[in-house]
Design a protein around this motif. Structure first.
Motif, PDB file in Angstrom:
ATOM      1  N   ALA A 164       0.758  -1.114  -0.013  1.00  0.00           N
ATOM      2  CA  ALA A 164       0.140  -0.036  -0.224  1.00  0.00           C
ATOM      3  C   ALA A 164       0.675   1.503  -0.101  1.00  0.00           C
ATOM      4  O   ALA A 164       0.577   2.166  -0.649  1.00  0.00           O
ATOM      5  CB  ALA A 164      -1.024   0.158   1.208  1.00  0.00           C
ATOM      6  N   LYS A 165       2.123   1.244   0.803  1.00  0.00           N
ATOM      7  CA  LYS A 165       2.914   2.386   0.678  1.00  0.00           C
ATOM      8  C   LYS A 165       3.871   2.326  -0.531  1.00  0.00           C
ATOM      9  O   LYS A 165       3.957   3.539  -0.950  1.00  0.00           O
ATOM     10  CB  LYS A 165       3.586   2.337   2.051  1.00  0.00           C
ATOM     11  N   TYR A 166       4.508   1.313  -0.866  1.00  0.00           N
ATOM     12  CA  TYR A 166       5.545   1.485  -1.890  1.00  0.00           C
ATOM     13  C   TYR A 166       4.815   1.629  -3.418  1.00  0.00           C
ATOM     14  O   TYR A 166       5.513   2.093  -4.310  1.00  0.00           O
ATOM     15  CB  TYR A 166       6.462   0.248  -1.918  1.00  0.00           C
ATOM     16  N   ALA A 167       3.576   1.387  -3.307  1.00  0.00           N
ATOM     17  CA  ALA A 167       2.782   1.327  -4.650  1.00  0.00           C
ATOM     18  C   ALA A 167       1.646   2.640  -4.478  1.00  0.00           C
ATOM     19  O   ALA A 167       0.929   2.746  -5.517  1.00  0.00           O
ATOM     20  CB  ALA A 167       2.146   0.209  -5.025  1.00  0.00           C
ATOM     21  N   GLY A 168       1.310   3.176  -3.601  1.00  0.00           N
ATOM     22  CA  GLY A 168       0.435   4.210  -3.279  1.00  0.00           C
ATOM     23  C   GLY A 168      -0.910   3.767  -3.533  1.00  0.00           C
ATOM     24  O   GLY A 168      -1.849   4.248  -4.131  1.00  0.00           O
TER      25      GLY A 168
END
Lengths: 192, 192
Positions: B45-49
Motif C-alpha cells: 500500500a505504501k510502496y505502490a500508493g
C-alpha cells in the motif's frame, strides 16, 4: 505506459524519496504472521497496526489456508521465526458470491484459451472458453465463521506445523473496520 | 492473551475508531492487482500508493506465481474486474537463502509431526521430524530477475489468463524503497 503504471511508479518515487527503512532485518521484528484476503478494502498494516518490518502478510482470494499459504507459513516459522499466526477472513467477501461450478461455467463459456502468435502474445481478449477451471478448487466460502474455523484447524493439523503455535481466527468487518473473534477457531488455535 | 494479540486488537480499535471506509464497493476501484512477497519489510500500500479499495494484493513466500496465486488472479479478473497485474519480487529475499533440499532436511530433522492428544492439541514443540517437506515445492529463488520473468511468463501462458492483460515485472529494493523494472518480464507482459 498505462495510467495505472504511471501512477504506481509516481507513488513509488514519493515513497522512495523519504525512505528510512534501509536497515530493517529480514526476520519479522514482532514475530508473527497474518493470513488474510486479497480484497482491495483490506489493509492489514492499517487494521492490525503493522509498520514495515513487523510481520509477514500472506494474502490470497478468501484468505484461505491453501497449500501455498501453508508453504508460506512453514517458511515463516522455520526460516524466519514467526511464533503466532492470524487467519482473518472478512464480511462481504467475493468468495461468497459464487461456487466452483459457477466459476467453471463462466470460464468455460467466455475465457480465452491461452494462445501465443508466432510474433508474440495473442492480443485478443475473449475466445471459446476453457475447461481448465474444472481442475481448480476455487476455495469458495459459504459462511465466514465456518471458513475461518476450518482454515485454523487445517493449519493446526498440518504435519509441517508445530502444534504449539497459536493460530487466532478473526473476521474483519468491512463496514466498521473492526476485527471480530471467531471463538471456536481461536480456542482451537490456542496451545493447551 | 498474548502480547501480540493484545497489541493487534488495540491497534484495530484505533483504526476502527475513526473508520470512514464503510461504503467502498467490493471490486477494486483502480482495477489492478499486485502479486508480491509476504516479507515483513514490504508494504505494498505504501510502496505502490494504494488506499483501501484500490487494488487486490496477493502475497506469499517469494511473491511467486503459484497455482494459488493464479487462482486468486483469475478470480480478480473474472469476478472483480482487474485489468492490469504486477509481479513484484524483492532484493534480500528469504527465498534466496535456502533450497528445497535444505528445507526438506530442516523439517525432516527437527519439525514435529502433527499429533493431537486425547484432550486437545499436543503442546510439545519439536519432535522426530517429518518427511512431509519432500512433497512441497518450496518455490525458492536464485535470481530475482529470473524469478520475476518466469512468473510473468507463467501467468501470461496460463490457459485461464486472458492474453490481453498486461503483467508488469518489478523488483522492490529493500534498501531504497524503490521499484526496479525487469524489462524482459515487462515486455513479455505488455500486450502486443
Amino acid at each position: 505506459m498505462s495510467k495505472i503504471l504511471t501512477e504506481v511508479l509516481r507513488a513509488n518515487r514519493n515513497y522512495r524519496s523519504d525512505f528510512d527503512k534501509a536497515d530493517l532485518p529480514m526476520p519479522p521484528g514482532r514475530q508473527f504472521a497474518i493470513l488474510t484476503c486479497m480484497d482491495a478494502r483490506l489493509d492489514p498494516a492499517k487494521y492490525a497496526g503493522l509498520a514495515e518490518g513487523d510481520a509477514h502478510v500472506i494474502r490470497n482470494a478468501g484468505g484461505r489456508a491453501s497449500d501455498d499459504a501453508i508453504r508460506s507459513l512453514v517458511i515463516s516459522y522455520k526460516l524466519l521465526g514467526t511464533r503466532e499466526w492470524f487467519v482473518i477472513h472478512h464480511t462481504d467477501c467475493g468468495m461468497e458470491t459464487f461456487t466452483s461450478e459457477i466459476m467453471t461455467e463462466l470460464l468455460n463459456s467466455s475465457l480465452k484459451t491461452a494462445s501465443v502468435d508466432a510474433d508474440g502474445w495473442h492480443d485478443c481478449c475473449e475466445g471459446p472458453g476453457s475447461t481448465e477451471g474444472k481442475y481448480i478448487n476455487w476455495l469458495t466460502i459459504k459462511d465466514q465463521a465456518i471458513s475461518v474455523t476450518e482454515d485454523v484447524i487445517r493449519i493446526k493439523s498440518h504435519p509441517l506445523v508445530p502444534s504449539d503455535i497459536p493460530v487466532y481466527g478473526y473476521i474483519y468487518d468491512v463496514k466498521t473496520g473492526g476485527l471480530i473473534e471467531v471463538p471456536t477457531a481461536t480456542e482451537a488455535g490456542q496451545a493447551t
